[in-house]
Design an enzyme around this catalytic site. Structure first.
Site, PDB file in Angstrom:
ATOM      1  N   ASP A  44      47.844  27.760  36.422  1.00  0.00           N
ATOM      2  CA  ASP A  44      46.625  27.942  37.215  1.00  0.00           C
ATOM      3  C   ASP A  44      45.488  27.139  36.596  1.00  0.00           C
ATOM      4  O   ASP A  44      44.928  27.519  35.569  1.00  0.00           O
ATOM      5  CB  ASP A  44      46.270  29.428  37.257  1.00  0.00           C
ATOM      6  CG  ASP A  44      45.049  29.715  38.133  1.00  0.00           C
ATOM      7  OD1 ASP A  44      44.385  28.754  38.562  1.00  0.00           O
ATOM      8  OD2 ASP A  44      44.768  30.895  38.391  1.00  0.00           O
ATOM      9  N   ASP A  67      39.111  36.431  45.288  1.00  0.00           N
ATOM     10  CA  ASP A  67      39.293  35.471  44.194  1.00  0.00           C
ATOM     11  C   ASP A  67      37.889  35.000  43.818  1.00  0.00           C
ATOM     12  O   ASP A  67      37.315  34.153  44.481  1.00  0.00           O
ATOM     13  CB  ASP A  67      40.166  34.303  44.652  1.00  0.00           C
ATOM     14  CG  ASP A  67      40.291  33.212  43.583  1.00  0.00           C
ATOM     15  OD1 ASP A  67      39.797  33.409  42.454  1.00  0.00           O
ATOM     16  OD2 ASP A  67      40.888  32.156  43.884  1.00  0.00           O
ATOM     17  N   GLU A  98      44.677  36.421  37.607  1.00  0.00           N
ATOM     18  CA  GLU A  98      44.862  35.406  38.644  1.00  0.00           C
ATOM     19  C   GLU A  98      46.308  34.898  38.753  1.00  0.00           C
ATOM     20  O   GLU A  98      46.844  34.803  39.866  1.00  0.00           O
ATOM     21  CB  GLU A  98      43.888  34.247  38.407  1.00  0.00           C
ATOM     22  CG  GLU A  98      42.440  34.644  38.662  1.00  0.00           C
ATOM     23  CD  GLU A  98      41.435  33.660  38.084  1.00  0.00           C
ATOM     24  OE1 GLU A  98      41.863  32.643  37.511  1.00  0.00           O
ATOM     25  OE2 GLU A  98      40.230  33.924  38.192  1.00  0.00           O
ATOM     26  N   LYS A 146      30.739  31.881  36.469  1.00  0.00           N
ATOM     27  CA  LYS A 146      31.870  32.612  35.895  1.00  0.00           C
ATOM     28  C   LYS A 146      32.121  32.211  34.446  1.00  0.00           C
ATOM     29  O   LYS A 146      32.578  33.017  33.639  1.00  0.00           O
ATOM     30  CB  LYS A 146      33.123  32.339  36.746  1.00  0.00           C
ATOM     31  CG  LYS A 146      34.374  33.079  36.308  1.00  0.00           C
ATOM     32  CD  LYS A 146      35.477  32.803  37.306  1.00  0.00           C
ATOM     33  CE  LYS A 146      36.801  33.404  36.888  1.00  0.00           C
ATOM     34  NZ  LYS A 146      37.848  33.149  37.891  1.00  0.00           N
TER      35      LYS A 146
END
Length: 619
Positions: A206, A25, A184, A86
């Site tokens: 999420d 992850d 994800e 990210k």
């Protein structure tokens, strides 16, 4: 005494050998690595027992530091310590600077791809991400005591081609074999679906440190199908921290130039956020320029500060339900993923919207990594009898430009991937030997209203009459959401192809705007398409008639007949410039009618020329 494993006849001589597939992850705030051991997927800790690796890299003249040690230097050495990299994957530096106004970093250039100037030289987001991935790879190899076969790496569902490709490039740079990229929310569904054997429609909410995703999935007998997705690549817990920091700066009467260290404010704000998950009041405290500042913040005030961000996520959930053609009552369960879902107010708002108590039995920080690890174990072949299917979807339609600036959709949005679709096209002009393929993404009918992804040319086609060539255009989207487009002229096999890698990622606001605009303008878009189609047909008819007149007009038509056709041509040309679809259609029909005799004479002439010099016996 050593125990020997005996293989059945015909089986491998070393049945005890096991391939190691890890799940990663790669998070905005924290990253994790997982592996299946003894039939159970678990995340791997470092030497100090910490499972979460802060996604932070500090570059110094002597080397680099990754993780917790780097995070501790973020305030004192903010220029060289890259946090939440990210968020910068697949973006332009202009995009980055317009989205986040108070970044402490030094960029090499104000245009193009973001490149950070650090004490160890220039670094781009791919290189920084690879350093994080390399640290996780090392942790897994140390824990497992063996080399890794491959890794499944998770990405936000709304990462586009550029962002996904950047992630794969970072993994390759870190020495990892990427088995596949996995959305994800889908990874979370794998974890919950297998652990609890749940079936039905579920919503995966999420909310991480920097990104938000929601997926509506259908689980049925081991088949995972994503019905719809939505998200925002610039929404997360970091925004909660920023809201607290800005509020504190205002209340403490600190001018922006006095905020010498943005990182100090953000760290203090994060401590307040975490404390308010348990308490009703928390103290915001920090020291700047030798002065200590303190401010009490209540849970009610905190909730007020983040309400706008949460409502934004709820609207995205509403849109995802509409895309899935489901009602709230169709959702059997809601899965909470991401560290930011620990905030009680988040769980409460999500529960109220879906009218269902969210599932939180798996650690929301670990659930995505666990799902990735389960998938990796399957992909390396440790469970060859596993029949679990995983079907992701395209967030936006893909197509090409056709005459008149129209978009012909080849793969519609929400199509499950991997997928390959092909469609045949033809030429517009006589003797055409090349064709430009313009690849587009979006829901609108006109090129100007969609996003251009790539252009390439198909050349060396045989010269044929307009409409005679057959060009097959194939769109192929792999399991990672990356697109390849091939164009081939069927009679010769001549082909050209391109892999679509856009320069920068789409803003989520742009994605939502594109979807919203497609519905808002649906009627006028169809009217515009019909008009363009009639105009293209009118142009085709005009060119065909004018070509025929140039060849045979003088020989086959009387002056009055020619005048009649010329008048009809002029009338059609005039109508074509207007916006009345029906008027253009009638003008085409009128030209067709007055040119019927001419067409018949040309046909007779062609037949006579074809039969000239041949005997009846030859025929």
């Amino acid at each position: 005494m050593a125990l020997l494993q005996i293989a059945e006849p015909g089986q491998t001589a070393a049945p005890h050998e096991r391939k190691i597939g890890i799940g990663i992850d790669l998070g905005t705030t924290n990253s994790l690595v997982s592996v299946v051991r003894s039939g159970r997927c678990e995340t791997l800790p470092d030497a100090k027992g910490q499972h979460l690796l802060p996604s932070v890299v500090q570059y110094t003249e002597s080397g680099k530091v990754v993780g917790e040690a780097a995070k501790l230097q973020a305030a004192s050495d903010s220029t060289n310590t890259i946090v939440s990299v990210k968020r910068f994957m697949g973006r332009s530096v202009e995009d980055v600077l317009s989205t986040w106004h108070k970044l402490p970093y030094k960029f090499v250039s104000s245009t193009g791809n973001p490149v950070f100037s650090t004490a160890q030289g220039n670094k781009n987001p791919i290189q920084i991400s690879s350093d994080i991935l390399a640290c996780l790879k090392s942790r897994a190899e140390s824990s497992m005591g063996d080399e890794l076969t491959g890794a499944v790496i998770t990405v936000p569902a709304y990462f586009d081609d550029a962002q996904r490709q950047s992630t794969k490039d970072a993994a390759q740079l870190a020495g990892l074999n990427v088995l596949r990229l996995l959305n994800e929310p889908t990874a979370a569904a794998i974890a919950y679906g297998l652990d609890h054997e749940e079936e039905g429609c579920i919503a995966v909410y999420d909310l991480g440190g920097g990104t938000f995703d929601v997926s509506i999935l259908n689980l049925n007998k081991g088949v995972f199908e994503v019905l719809a997705t939505g998200g925002d690549t610039a929404l997360g817990g970091d925004d909660f921290d920023l809201a607290i920091a800005e509020y504190a700066a205002e209340e403490l009467n600190l001018q922006e130039e006095s905020m010498a260290s943005h990182r100090i404010f953000m760290d203090s704000a994060k401590q307040v956020k975490e404390a308010l998950s348990q308490a009703d009041i928390a103290n915001f405290s920090l020291e700047l320029d030798g002065t200590t500042y303190s401010l009490e913040i209540s849970k009610a005030k905190f909730e007020q500060l983040i309400t706008a961000q949460l409502q934004k996520s709820i609207k995205i959930c509403q849109k995802a339900l509409l895309d899935a053609k489901l009602k709230k009552s169709d959702i059997t369960q809601v899965v909470m993923v991401g560290g930011s879902t620990r905030v009680p107010y988040v769980r409460r708002m999500v529960g109220e919207f879906f009218e269902s108590e969210p599932l939180t039995s798996i650690d929301p920080d670990k659930v995505v990594a666990i799902g990735a690890g389960i998938q990796a174990d399957i992909l390396v072949g440790n469970k060859p009898d596993n029949d679990m299917l995983l079907l992701d979807v395209l967030p936006l339609s893909l197509g090409i430009e056709t005459m008149g600036g129209l978009v012909e959709k080849i793969i519609p949005r929400n199509t499950t991937i991997p997928v390959a679709r092909a469609q045949e096209f033809t030429t517009f002009k006589d003797g055409q030997t090349a064709m430009m393929i313009h690849v587009l993404q979006g829901e609108r009918e006109l090129v100007d209203d969609c996003r251009s992804l790539a252009k390439f040319n198909l050349t060396d086609m045989p010269a044929m009459a307009a409409g005679a060539a057959h060009i097959r255009v194939t769109f192929q989207v792999d399991a990672d959401g990356l697109l390849s487009v091939t164009a081939m002229e069927k009679s010769t096999g001549v082909q050209a192809q391109i892999q679509v890698k856009p320069s920068y990622g789409l803003e989520e606001s742009e994605v939502l705007a594109m979807l919203s605009a497609s519905m808002t303008h649906a009627k006028e878009d169809m009217q515009a398409r019909m008009l363009k189609e009639q105009q293209v047909e009118a142009q085709r008819v005009i060119e065909a008639i004018e070509s025929a007149l140039a060849t045979d007009g003088e020989a086959l038509l009387a002056p009055k007949e020619r005048e009649e056709i010329d008048q009809a041509l002029t009338s059609l040309a005039t109508s074509m410039q207007g916006a009345d679809t029906e008027n253009i259609k009638q003008a085409i029909e009128n030209l067709d009618q007055v040119s019927q005799t001419f067409a018949s004479r040309r046909m007779d002439k062609s037949i006579r020329e074809a039969l000239s010099g041949q005997s009846v016996s030859d025929l």
